[in-house]
Write an enzyme that holds these catalytic residues in place. Sequence first.
Site, PDB file in Angstrom:
ATOM      1  N   PRO A 184       0.825  -1.217   0.000  1.00  0.00           N
ATOM      2  CA  PRO A 184       0.000   0.000   0.000  1.00  0.00           C
ATOM      3  C   PRO A 184       0.857   1.264   0.000  1.00  0.00           C
ATOM      4  O   PRO A 184       0.370   2.345  -0.318  1.00  0.00           O
ATOM      5  CB  PRO A 184      -0.824  -0.087   1.285  1.00  0.00           C
ATOM      6  N   GLU A 228       1.749  -7.738   8.835  1.00  0.00           N
ATOM      7  CA  GLU A 228       1.970  -6.276   8.908  1.00  0.00           C
ATOM      8  C   GLU A 228       2.767  -5.780   7.714  1.00  0.00           C
ATOM      9  O   GLU A 228       2.977  -4.579   7.554  1.00  0.00           O
ATOM     10  CB  GLU A 228       2.691  -5.907  10.208  1.00  0.00           C
TER      11      GLU A 228
HETATM   12  N1  SAM Z   1       0.914  -2.495   7.598  1.00  0.00           N
HETATM   13  C1  SAM Z   1       0.794  -2.270   6.178  1.00  0.00           C
HETATM   14  C2  SAM Z   1       0.452  -0.819   5.927  1.00  0.00           C
HETATM   15  O1  SAM Z   1      -0.289  -0.245   6.721  1.00  0.00           O
HETATM   16  O2  SAM Z   1       0.905  -0.265   4.898  1.00  0.00           O
HETATM   17  C3  SAM Z   1      -0.299  -3.140   5.581  1.00  0.00           C
HETATM   18  C4  SAM Z   1       0.105  -4.557   5.385  1.00  0.00           C
HETATM   19  S1  SAM Z   1      -1.144  -5.465   4.547  1.00  0.00           S
HETATM   20  C5  SAM Z   1      -2.196  -5.969   5.855  1.00  0.00           C
HETATM   21  C6  SAM Z   1      -0.331  -6.957   4.091  1.00  0.00           C
HETATM   22  C7  SAM Z   1       0.136  -7.028   2.652  1.00  0.00           C
HETATM   23  O3  SAM Z   1      -0.962  -6.867   1.774  1.00  0.00           O
HETATM   24  C8  SAM Z   1       1.122  -5.979   2.216  1.00  0.00           C
HETATM   25  O4  SAM Z   1       2.437  -6.328   2.577  1.00  0.00           O
HETATM   26  C9  SAM Z   1       0.930  -5.963   0.712  1.00  0.00           C
HETATM   27  O5  SAM Z   1       1.687  -6.971   0.079  1.00  0.00           O
HETATM   28  C10 SAM Z   1      -0.546  -6.277   0.565  1.00  0.00           C
HETATM   29  N2  SAM Z   1      -1.387  -5.105   0.314  1.00  0.00           N
HETATM   30  C11 SAM Z   1      -2.384  -4.644   1.094  1.00  0.00           C
HETATM   31  N3  SAM Z   1      -2.977  -3.574   0.573  1.00  0.00           N
HETATM   32  C12 SAM Z   1      -2.373  -3.345  -0.619  1.00  0.00           C
HETATM   33  C13 SAM Z   1      -2.527  -2.359  -1.623  1.00  0.00           C
HETATM   34  N4  SAM Z   1      -3.431  -1.380  -1.519  1.00  0.00           N
HETATM   35  N5  SAM Z   1      -1.739  -2.438  -2.713  1.00  0.00           N
HETATM   36  C14 SAM Z   1      -0.801  -3.402  -2.814  1.00  0.00           C
HETATM   37  N6  SAM Z   1      -0.582  -4.344  -1.882  1.00  0.00           N
HETATM   38  C15 SAM Z   1      -1.356  -4.323  -0.790  1.00  0.00           C
END
Ligand code: SAM
Length: 225
Positions: free
Chosen positions: A86, A113
Amino acid sequence: MRVDVLTIFPGIFEGPLRESLLGKAIAEGRLDVRVHDIRDAATDRHRSTDDEPYGGGPGMVMKPEPVFAAVEALGPERGRTILLSPAGRRLDRDLAHELASEPSLVLICGRYEGVDERVAEGLPAEEISIGDYVLSGGELPALVLLEAVTRLVPGVIGSKESHERDSFEDGLLDHPHYTRPPEFRGMAVPEVLRSGDHAAIERWRRGAALAKTRRNRPDLLPPHP
Ligand code: SAM
């Protein structure tokens, strides 16, 4: 185009890679997608791919060693390496075209995370986001990116024109589409579309695309002087 996907949930890709546009591109040999389980690159008895965060806090973080090992196992000729995140550059039309011109891509899917920062920094892997919201893992973002890019690979969509006329290609949203019946629940198809006058149809479509863009996405239009 060759795409290597690294994930701890390879099963998520089974349906989407079998069906519709992606399934057809793979069956026709235009797209070669290989899904790798990052756990296969873990070296400990439990095949662990995550650990507690330094500094404390909730959740777990994906460890760098199995991700580095899984990527490096692809060899030095591997493609442009992307970490779905993200916090990355937002995927849009221009980036999709840029990626579609690459011969190969490596997509790393995070979970928990997120992924230890040294993956982005040290591999290196370029971070790409599919939008300003957070999903639980990088698998759906990887599929979104893959489908957006695959549509642009020559020969994947039957008629080249059909993606050239899509939203964003000329800076506008797509015009509205209609099919039979000519009237449905009191809503009629615009008469001009049934006129057979191609020049008039083109003019109507351009005007309708502009009106829709002004209504739904005014940010795409140049500011009024
Ligand atoms: N703690 C992180 C943050 O707040 O930026 C969020 C981690 S998310 C729960 C877990 C994984 O989902 C990330 O490492 C990424 O690979 C993927 N992910 C979640 N949202 C995404 C997005 N909008 N675009 C791309 N990858 C995403």
